[in-house]
Design an enzyme around this catalytic site. Structure first.
Site, mmCIF file in Angstrom:
data_model
loop_
_atom_site.group_PDB
_atom_site.id
_atom_site.type_symbol
_atom_site.label_atom_id
_atom_site.label_comp_id
_atom_site.label_asym_id
_atom_site.label_seq_id
_atom_site.Cartn_x
_atom_site.Cartn_y
_atom_site.Cartn_z
ATOM 1 N N SER A 173 0.959 -1.133 0.098
ATOM 2 C CA SER A 173 -0.007 0.062 0.112
ATOM 3 C C SER A 173 0.777 1.336 0.069
ATOM 4 C CB SER A 173 -1.184 -0.003 1.238
ATOM 5 O OG SER A 173 -2.059 0.694 0.924
ATOM 6 N N ASP B 217 -9.745 -3.717 -5.688
ATOM 7 C CA ASP B 217 -9.077 -2.840 -4.753
ATOM 8 C C ASP B 217 -9.505 -1.481 -4.762
ATOM 9 O OD1 ASP B 217 -7.486 -1.401 -2.759
ATOM 10 O OD2 ASP B 217 -5.417 -2.294 -3.265
ATOM 11 N N HIS C 242 -8.131 -4.862 -1.236
ATOM 12 C CA HIS C 242 -6.862 -4.499 -0.730
ATOM 13 C C HIS C 242 -5.884 -5.311 0.103
ATOM 14 C CE1 HIS C 242 -4.388 -0.730 -0.210
ATOM 15 N NE2 HIS C 242 -4.138 -1.008 0.932
#
Length: 708
Positions: free
Chosen positions: A560, A645, A680
């Protein structure tokens, strides 16, 4: 919260690929990597023309886009085919340490004991309760395995039981895009009520008939709070509050005392709260204090007072009390002062005790205060480096505090702590099957010194008999360094598959994270963001200099915003690392931050900067991984993402890989692996997630020349 939960899960599954070793096993010609077409797309920003040849990959519904992503997966699978047996061995090895049929520690609420449990062979937990005692018959409240039937992905967010214990409000996502649909279940009959509320970001009960819920705007920003009365059509739901400023996200909750409902409007550096009695749900909310500057405050309730965490006197916060009747700042009284080097992170209030979670020079502490006498004490913990958190404890009138404790070597342990007698009871320590012996492993902390003199902590974890002082070893170095989120140490039995093969695990606690408090975050965001990247490079150089590892034995990883870190250091010091592994990486900084329609973009102007400002744009562009790729040699890379995501769109890593393929001058492998049915955090099922970890560990160990 989602970013914190992703990072805790991430550290157990990190990787790289040794091209030579794998191709020797496959014993066939290397397949050609996919080539994405170029389709010029220009935009002018501050007088500069930016060209993005791969902008077209944003078109998720375009069959050509899906075909390209599938080709990348096929290429990755082809190069990894020779590790399939090793992956299966690793999977079975890790699975063998897990107690597959298990249950968590129940918590008590309104006369019931609530818990979740797992069963061997089932991907998802089963939520249940027992009335009165743990020997009572079980009532299953929600079986995620049933919800998951026919779905590639399953997750719940809201799980809230009404005050009369008869109804369950829960929200369910089947895509990974954080699209949670709210349903209400009658726990007496097992039937769903006809109330159809739709997508929400959260919900909670005001009483047995009134439900508050929050909806999102087109950019997935929580912005409206509604009040719903059971049985009414959605069209009759009252709009209670709307947050119109796009820098702010809306949140709401009920206090543990159940006497007040709080509405929070929060940016990353400012908050504003309103409050209401839940027994008067139709009345207007009252304001505690209007938003101003960079003032953050967080209220909770006890008796006729609000207890408020506030940073008005220092970045590390202090605690004040304020009368509910008139909570203006002129009526605030200091309860716990601000102290330099200490950050007050959260508070928990009970009938007779106040609990505050602190971070003191990077160390987590839990402080208990008697609200009648103001006498206070800290919980004691046995190891020098650990993680400790106050657990969910819904009851207000109790002297029992539940907390969890773990370290690199100590599995997650749940305790009940009597705040009067200071006695603790271990309720459960996560079992590690197969004969785990904590005494065989060690953790230590070392410090790298940045160019400006700042000491950067680095935590290390290894097996004692495999650690040879002065001899560089295979190392997996992880970091995050954004949003003020700390990289806490913790236990994960999966890691033993690396450590028992001689790998040293390391975490660099770099600026931009919250490891050393709010100031640590401040020094690694906005126009100081490059401190995050140089801190990481400094940490790697330190570990090499001190012979913990060597350049050809160092694999780095992050996900991320930690993927931004990976992309940045890949451009800055590609010679320093053998391989880079990045999960759902935020690598296309300028294009993403220029698009206000995307989730998170506007709110994150306060983390990265607003590129509509020329100075901020120039600074952000100077480190954006996608914009700084060069014609030079790069380490081996594996890039992982998910099609659904919503936090870092799949096209960022896809574009990054497509562009890098055309520029890099080495023959090192560059692999892109896309989960076509997740979000995610990757796969939602526990067995699917474990297979992903086995895949990843096969990469790591192959990179280190370990094939069994």
């Amino acid at each position: 919260m989602k970013k914190l939960l992703f990072m805790l899960a991430l550290y157990g599954a990190l990787i790289s690929l040794g091209h030579t070793e794998i191709m020797a096993q496959v014993n066939q010609p290397t397949p050609a990597p996919p080539t994405a077409k170029k389709l010029a797309r220009n935009q002018t920003v501050h007088g500069e023309t930016l060209n993005d040849d791969y902008f077209w990959l944003r078109e998720k519904t375009d069959k050509e886009v899906i075909s390209y992503l599938e080709a990348e997966n096929a290429y990755t699978d082809a190069l990894m085919k020779g590790t399939e047996a090793f992956q299966e061995k690793l999977y079975q090895e890790m699975l063998g340490r897990i107690k597959q049929t298990d249950a968590n520690v129940p918590y008590r609420q309104d006369g019931y004991y609530y818990y979740s449990r797992t069963e061997t062979g089932k991907q998802y937990p089963i939520f249940a309760r027992k009335k009165g005692s743990l020997t009572a018959p079980e009532e299953i409240t929600l079986d995620l395995n049933e919800l998951a039937k026919g779905q590639k992905y399953t997750a719940i967010a809201t799980y809230a039981v009404s005050d009369d214990t008869n109804l369950l409000a829960y929200s369910h996502d089947t895509t990974g895009f954080r699209e949670y649909f709210l349903r209400i279940k009658d726990l007496r009959t097992g039937k769903l009520l006809p109330d159809d509320i739709g997508k929400v970001s959260g919900a909670f009960w005001a009483d047995a008939k009134t439900l508050f819920y929050i909806t999102e705007d087109a950019a997935k920003r929580p912005h409206r709070l509604y009040r719903h009365t059971l049985g009414d059509p959605k069209e009759k739901d009252a709009l209670v509050y709307e947050e119109k400023d796009k820098l702010y996200r809306l949140g709401a909750r009920r206090s543990r005392s159940r006497q007040y409902i709080f509405i929070a409007s929060a940016s990353s550096n400012n908050t504003e709260y309103r409050y209401l009695r839940p027994d008067r749900p139709a009345e207007p909310f009252k304001l505690i204090l209007a938003r101003a500057g960079e003032h953050e405050y967080y209220p909770d309730h006890h008796g006729d007072q609000f207890y408020i965490l506030t940073n008005d006197k220092g970045r590390g916060f202090r605690v004040v009390t304020a009368p509910v009747a008139d909570p203006r700042p002129e009526n605030w009284k200091e309860f716990i002062p601000h102290r330099k080097g200490v950050t007050l992170e959260s508070q928990s209030i009970f009938a007779n005790h106040y609990v505050v979670s602190e971070r003191d020079q990077g160390l987590q502490k839990v402080r208990v205060v008697d609200v009648k006498t103001n006498a206070s004490h800290y919980l004691e913990f046995p190891e020098p480096v650990y993680s400790a958190f106050v657990n969910f404890t819904p009851e207000f009138d109790t002297t029992t505090l539940r907390f969890s404790y773990q370290s690199f070597t100590t599995p997650s342990s749940v305790y009940d702590y009597d705040m009067r007698t200071r006695k603790r009871e271990l309720l459960k320590q996560t079992e590690v099957l197969g004969g785990y012996d904590a005494s065989r492993y060690a953790a230590e902390r070392t410090f790298a010194v940045a160019s400006d003199g700042v000491r950067i902590p680095v935590s290390l974890y290894y097996r004692k008999d495999l650690r040879k002082a002065g001899t560089p070893q295979a190392m997996l170095l992880n970091a995050y360094g954004s949003y003020g989120i700390p990289s806490n140490v913790g236990f994960n039995s999966n890691r033993l598959s690396l450590i028992d093969r001689g790998v040293v695990l390391a975490i660099a606690h770099i600026r931009g994270g919250g490891d050393l408090g709010k100031e640590w975050h401040d020094e690694g965001k906005m126009m100081k963001k490059k401190n995050t990247f140089t801190d990481f490079i400094t940490a790697a150089e330190h570990l090499i200099k001190e012979k913990y590892t060597a350049k050809d034995k160092l694999v780095i990883t992050g996900g991320s915003a930690g993927g931004l870190l990976m992309g940045a250091v890949a451009n800055m010091r590609p010679d320093l690392f053998k391989a880079i592994v990045t999960y759902v990486p935020f690598v296309d900084v300028i294009n993403t931050m220029m698009d206000a329609s995307l989730p998170l973009t506007v709110q994150e102007y306060l983390e990265w900067g607003n590129p509509n400002d020329k100075e901020a744009y120039a600074y952000m562009k100077s480190y954006s991984p996608y914009d700084n790729l060069e014609a030079k040699e790069y380490p081996s890379m594996l890039v992982k993402t998910s099609l659904n995501d919503s936090q870092v769109m799949y096209w960022e890593p896809a574009k990054y890989v497509a562009k890098l393929r055309t520029m890099k001058k080495d023959k090192n492998p560059l692999l892109l692996k896309i989960n076509m049915g997740a979000g995610h955090g990757g796969s939602s099922g526990r067995y699917d997630a474990l297979r992903e970890t086995a895949f990843d560990y096969a990469f790591i160990l192959q990179q280190f020349g370990i094939a069994n």
